[in-house]
Design a protein around this motif. Structure first.
Motif, mmCIF file in Angstrom:
data_model
loop_
_atom_site.group_PDB
_atom_site.id
_atom_site.type_symbol
_atom_site.label_atom_id
_atom_site.label_comp_id
_atom_site.label_asym_id
_atom_site.label_seq_id
_atom_site.Cartn_x
_atom_site.Cartn_y
_atom_site.Cartn_z
ATOM 1 N N ARG A 219 0.939 -3.059 8.154
ATOM 2 C CA ARG A 219 -0.423 -2.800 8.640
ATOM 3 C C ARG A 219 -1.429 -2.788 7.484
ATOM 4 N NH1 ARG A 219 -1.341 -3.992 13.266
ATOM 5 N NH2 ARG A 219 -3.171 -4.905 12.349
ATOM 6 N N GLU A 220 -1.075 -2.076 6.398
ATOM 7 C CA GLU A 220 -1.980 -1.983 5.245
ATOM 8 C C GLU A 220 -2.252 -3.354 4.642
ATOM 9 O OE1 GLU A 220 -0.706 2.503 3.747
ATOM 10 O OE2 GLU A 220 0.188 0.763 2.786
ATOM 11 N N LEU A 221 -1.194 -4.164 4.519
ATOM 12 C CA LEU A 221 -1.367 -5.483 3.922
ATOM 13 C C LEU A 221 -2.215 -6.387 4.806
ATOM 14 C CD1 LEU A 221 0.777 -4.512 1.942
ATOM 15 C CD2 LEU A 221 1.796 -6.767 2.079
ATOM 16 N N PHE A 222 -2.033 -6.235 6.101
ATOM 17 C CA PHE A 222 -2.772 -7.072 7.035
ATOM 18 C C PHE A 222 -4.239 -6.629 7.123
ATOM 19 C CE2 PHE A 222 -3.950 -8.806 11.175
ATOM 20 C CZ PHE A 222 -3.407 -10.072 11.090
ATOM 21 N N ASP A 223 -4.451 -5.314 7.190
ATOM 22 C CA ASP A 223 -5.802 -4.792 7.399
ATOM 23 C C ASP A 223 -6.622 -4.703 6.120
ATOM 24 O OD1 ASP A 223 -5.234 -4.540 10.047
ATOM 25 O OD2 ASP A 223 -4.909 -2.365 10.007
ATOM 26 N N ARG A 224 -5.940 -4.450 4.993
ATOM 27 C CA ARG A 224 -6.660 -4.253 3.732
ATOM 28 C C ARG A 224 -5.992 -4.996 2.584
ATOM 29 N NH1 ARG A 224 -10.538 -0.838 3.454
ATOM 30 N NH2 ARG A 224 -10.247 -0.448 1.233
ATOM 31 N N PRO A 225 -5.932 -6.330 2.663
ATOM 32 C CA PRO A 225 -5.308 -7.081 1.560
ATOM 33 C C PRO A 225 -6.038 -6.809 0.246
ATOM 34 C CG PRO A 225 -6.529 -8.557 3.030
ATOM 35 C CD PRO A 225 -6.499 -7.221 3.701
ATOM 36 N N ALA A 226 -5.266 -6.607 -0.821
ATOM 37 C CA ALA A 226 -5.839 -6.219 -2.115
ATOM 38 C C ALA A 226 -6.590 -7.356 -2.790
ATOM 39 C CB ALA A 226 -4.731 -5.724 -3.039
ATOM 40 N N ASN A 227 -6.251 -8.590 -2.433
ATOM 41 C CA ASN A 227 -6.926 -9.736 -3.045
ATOM 42 C C ASN A 227 -6.788 -10.966 -2.144
ATOM 43 O OD1 ASN A 227 -4.319 -10.759 -3.522
ATOM 44 N ND2 ASN A 227 -4.200 -9.641 -5.465
ATOM 45 N N THR A 228 -7.418 -12.061 -2.559
ATOM 46 C CA THR A 228 -7.411 -13.260 -1.711
ATOM 47 C C THR A 228 -5.995 -13.820 -1.568
ATOM 48 O OG1 THR A 228 -8.026 -14.518 -3.684
ATOM 49 C CG2 THR A 228 -9.788 -14.007 -2.131
ATOM 50 N N PHE A 229 -5.152 -13.620 -2.602
ATOM 51 C CA PHE A 229 -3.785 -14.138 -2.506
ATOM 52 C C PHE A 229 -3.042 -13.473 -1.351
ATOM 53 C CE2 PHE A 229 0.696 -14.198 -3.220
ATOM 54 C CZ PHE A 229 0.912 -15.543 -3.452
#
Ligand SMILES: Nc1ncnc2c1ncn2[C@@H]1O[C@H](COP(=O)(O)OP(=O)(O)O)[C@@H](O)[C@H]1O
Ligand SMILES: [Mg+2]
Length: 345
Positions: A219-229
């Motif tokens: 969920r965190e990666l999908f909702d709040r990706p840390a960067n464009t990669f």
């Protein structure tokens, strides 16, 4: 059972640097999925944890104990490879019990351990067969069984489902989740399958060129990706990245009409996911180039202007036609730094 801690872990082959200082704290019983493009160092990382590769620098702890210099066997981890690597001349029973045999465990204990795990994985009727007499899915289960029989502290799975067809892969995915709930053993699982990553992981580690890009729940990666990669790597079809400029509370995509109400001044990159685009109203306009129907949903491939493409996922039945110009409302917009690609606060 054991937690695993990686501290500034480096792996180099001569002058080739593969892992560039990996820090990771994994709790006992966590299911960690490693993803990243081919060649980013996923298998190398698993092999370093397994003890099949020497660690160049940094420390690896399993169960609170530094294991850098321990042999693979002394680490009490079990690895399952994409190729399964079963001994072709040994029966399923012997394949599954072989590690215990090598460890000189009593015959009765080995038999009991193998039969227990065989029952867990529906392998009992196959125990006296050779690997060559099994289907791909059955071999995969034997490889898994062989790992479980050893009751390791940590499982290391390197793309274990990649050689299975789609329906079997789905079946095994569910089975893996079920097994993990039962065994509660720490898992590192490498995959290039998005769905596998999102459905199995407690936390996902995204690796790129030997560097951890982000660690978080699906969920965190999908909702709040840390960067464009991470933004473009997680989620399918991919997030679109569009250059834009912000001023006084609105942001305009370069070369396009229509303003989005968003904070931020100056150049930035916007990330738009197909599932976050509403079609039929909104400040942007795009022409439908192609419609792909997926049954319950359709993907609209939209041309917003020169070099400005976007995909919108809409429910079926979809009334739109190719060639039509439609209004678009991005419900969620990710904003990234124009140069570094880092997520903007
Ligand atoms: N024994 C080796 N010697 C030199 N380079 C290697 C060796 N093993 C792997 N590499 C390199 O390390 C990089 C990462 O490989 P790998 O961990 O297999 O990637 P992944 O599993 O993410 O696809 C690749 O560029 C690969 O060529
Ligand atoms: Mg690999």
């Amino acid at each position: 059972m054991a937690g695993v801690t990686l501290n500034g872990l480096y792996k180099r082959y001569g002058s080739t640097s593969v892992l560039e200082g990996i820090d990771l704290d994994v709790e006992d019983g966590e299911y960690i999925v490693l993803v990243g493009p081919s060649g980013c160092g996923k298998s190398t990382l698993l092999r370093c944890i397994a003890g099949l590769e020497e660690i160049t620098a940094g420390t690896l702890e399993i169960g609170g104990r530094r294991v850098n210099d321990l042999s693979p066997r002394a680490r009490n981890v079990a690895m399952v490879f994409q190729s399964y690597a079963l001994y072709p001349h040994m029966t399923v029973r012997r394949n599954m019990g072989f590690a215990l045999e090598v460890a000189r465990r009593p015959k009765a204990e080995i038999r009991e351990a193998v039969e227990d795990v065989a029952a867990m994985l529906d392998l009992v009727p196959l125990l006296d067969r050779l690997p060559g007499q099994l289907s791909g899915g059955q071999r995969q289960r034997v490889a898994m069984g062989r790992a479980i029989v050893r009751r390791p502290d940590v499982f290391l799975f390197d793309e274990p489902l990649s050689n299975l067809d789609a329906s079997l892969r789905h079946h095994m995915r569910v089975e893996l989740k079920h097994l993990h709930r039962r065994l509660q053993t720490t898992v590192f699982h490498v995959t290039h399958d998005q769905v596998e990553a999102l459905t199995l992981a407690d936390r996902i580690v995204v690796l790129h060129q030997g560097v951890v890009q982000q660690v978080g729940t699906p969920r965190e990666l999908f909702d709040r990706p840390a960067n464009t990669f991470v933004g473009t790597f997680i989620g399918s079809p991919s997030m679109a990245l569009l250059p834009a400029v912000g001023a006084g509370g609105t942001v305009r995509i370069d070369g396009l009409e229509g303003e989005l109400e968003l904070p931020g001044e100056g150049a930035m990159t916007l990330g738009l996911r197909p599932t976050d685009i509403e079609v039929g109203r909104g400040p942007l306009r795009g022409q439908i180039e192609v419609i792909e129907s997926l049954g319950a949903e359709a993907l609209l491939h939209l041309d917003l202007g020169p070099d400005r493409k976007l995909v919108a996922q809409v429910p079926e039945p979809c009334q739109a036609q190719p060639g039509e110009v439609v209004s678009l409302l991005p419900r969620v917009v990710h904003r990234f730094h124009a140069e570094t690609g880092e997520r903007l606060p």
